[in-house]
Write a protein that holds these residues in place. Sequence first.
Motif, PDB file in Angstrom:
ATOM      1  N   GLY A 195      -5.289   6.526  50.095  1.00 13.62           N
ATOM      2  CA  GLY A 195      -4.499   7.548  50.769  1.00 13.62           C
ATOM      3  C   GLY A 195      -3.006   7.293  50.692  1.00 13.62           C
ATOM      4  N   LEU A 196      -2.529   6.778  49.552  1.00 16.74           N
ATOM      5  CA  LEU A 196      -1.124   6.438  49.384  1.00 16.74           C
ATOM      6  C   LEU A 196      -0.422   7.461  48.496  1.00 16.74           C
ATOM      7  CD1 LEU A 196      -1.578   2.601  48.729  1.00 16.74           C
ATOM      8  CD2 LEU A 196      -0.943   3.703  50.893  1.00 16.74           C
ATOM      9  N   SER A 197       0.863   7.610  48.700  1.00 17.96           N
ATOM     10  CA  SER A 197       1.639   8.553  47.893  1.00 17.96           C
ATOM     11  C   SER A 197       2.430   7.862  46.799  1.00 17.96           C
ATOM     12  CB  SER A 197       2.606   9.336  48.793  1.00 17.96           C
ATOM     13  OG  SER A 197       3.514   8.451  49.436  1.00 17.96           O
ATOM     14  N   HIS A 198       2.386   6.523  46.754  1.00 13.90           N
ATOM     15  CA  HIS A 198       3.203   5.813  45.765  1.00 13.90           C
ATOM     16  C   HIS A 198       2.488   4.549  45.302  1.00 13.90           C
ATOM     17  CE1 HIS A 198       7.553   6.540  44.589  1.00 13.90           C
ATOM     18  NE2 HIS A 198       7.132   5.646  43.728  1.00 13.90           N
ATOM     19  N   GLY A 199       2.527   4.307  43.993  1.00 12.58           N
ATOM     20  CA  GLY A 199       2.006   3.078  43.413  1.00 12.58           C
ATOM     21  C   GLY A 199       3.004   2.544  42.400  1.00 12.58           C
ATOM     22  N   HIS A 200       2.878   1.261  42.053  1.00 13.73           N
ATOM     23  CA  HIS A 200       3.881   0.632  41.195  1.00 13.73           C
ATOM     24  C   HIS A 200       3.223  -0.194  40.092  1.00 13.73           C
ATOM     25  CE1 HIS A 200       7.226   1.641  43.935  1.00 13.73           C
ATOM     26  NE2 HIS A 200       6.284   1.544  44.863  1.00 13.73           N
ATOM     27  N   LEU A 201       3.710  -0.007  38.865  1.00 13.16           N
ATOM     28  CA  LEU A 201       3.321  -0.815  37.715  1.00 13.16           C
ATOM     29  C   LEU A 201       4.489  -1.717  37.357  1.00 13.16           C
ATOM     30  CD1 LEU A 201       1.736   2.021  35.546  1.00 13.16           C
ATOM     31  CD2 LEU A 201       0.479   0.078  36.477  1.00 13.16           C
ATOM     32  N   VAL A 202       4.214  -2.994  37.175  1.00 11.42           N
ATOM     33  CA  VAL A 202       5.278  -3.943  36.837  1.00 11.42           C
ATOM     34  C   VAL A 202       4.917  -4.608  35.517  1.00 11.42           C
ATOM     35  CG1 VAL A 202       6.654  -5.895  37.609  1.00 11.42           C
ATOM     36  CG2 VAL A 202       5.658  -4.343  39.301  1.00 11.42           C
TER      37      VAL A 202
END
Length: 408
Positions: free
Chosen positions: A352-359
Amino acid sequence: MSPLTALTLREFPACRHVRGTCEQCRPEVDLTPTQASALAASELVTITPTIIPGRFALTAAKKIGAVSVGDLQVLVEPKVPINRLLWLMGYVNDPSFWTTQTVALDSQAELVPALAEAFTRAAERAMETGLLRGYCTVEESSAVLRGRLRAGEQLSRRFGIALPLEVRYDEYSPDIAENQLLLAATLTLLRMPRIPHRTRTKLLGVRRTLAEITPPIPGTESRWIPTRLNARYHWALQLADLVLANQSVEQRIGDVTVSGFVVDMWSVYEDFLMTALGEQIAKNGGRGARPRRPEPRRFLDQKRTVTIEPDLTWYDAEGRPETVIDAKYKIQRNGVPNADVYQLVAYCTALGLSHGHLVYAQGTATPTSVKVVGANITISCHSVDLALPPDQLLASIAVLTDRILINC
């Protein structure tokens, strides 16, 4: 194949040749079927048959190190300098120690010789005033009562016979965990290929110094605890942990012996990044959790059959998930791989998140964002330069954490 044939490859080769046409990136070598199987078992390189019978092309995988298969030695060099690689590997084991520690090595040296030389110097310095001693528990059969009688063993082994006695006692001895770890690392390094003669001679000297120490069973080495009493051993033990924590290849396939030292670079990168980010998240009042116990299992579907395992989940002070972060050990140049975005979208949907991050590791592109059609989800892409000096690298992680925090 001529004796002592040596091949050197490099991960993420810099050339732009069409895959399969560059001898530097994809060298070919003659191998017997057994030799090919043995080299493939090391997982250091990918082996592909060519149109010529008995000839195989080698391609670097996401691992670095050196292996020896019969008369063939294969070396895969890392993209980052060796001293930086050792620092990255050590930071995961003990961030507080390695934050202020740098590795004084020739950045052009190979991994195995550099690690062996650093360990040998540290071990010699640690033991120059004598072996560290401590109390260890001894269980043995004795003609006299010393310490405590092991009543159960006495009855089950001796069937009522008075002597010898099965006893347990504490002895002040050098045969303690710290020295056993140094010995285990020494024996591991002595079995590795590409160790220079001078370094191997020094390793044999360390082995002689530890002659009275009991060699631990591989994989069952005791953990050591940093204390004031073993302070002079700390540097040597940190390096011993690096030797023992990574993959030492030693097996026999048919009539071919395989030996070497292999490091999973994707694992080194992922573990370092998640550890460093976890430290920064804690400073911001949150908690970074990896998919390990006691963390609850997360599922993508309602029937709870499809699990999700983000590399790192950022929880706020109340224990609510704020965002997810995934490490990718690949070069991000132009554009973002579709599969990476799909993976993060799944994580965000399930949590239920609006943001994810790829590093990404060693990325050359500027940070980008992908807004998903039909869903309130944005995937941001970042990159980390692993070749930076330790203090600058940790500073860049702090900046990355601030960028992620803004989107939480």
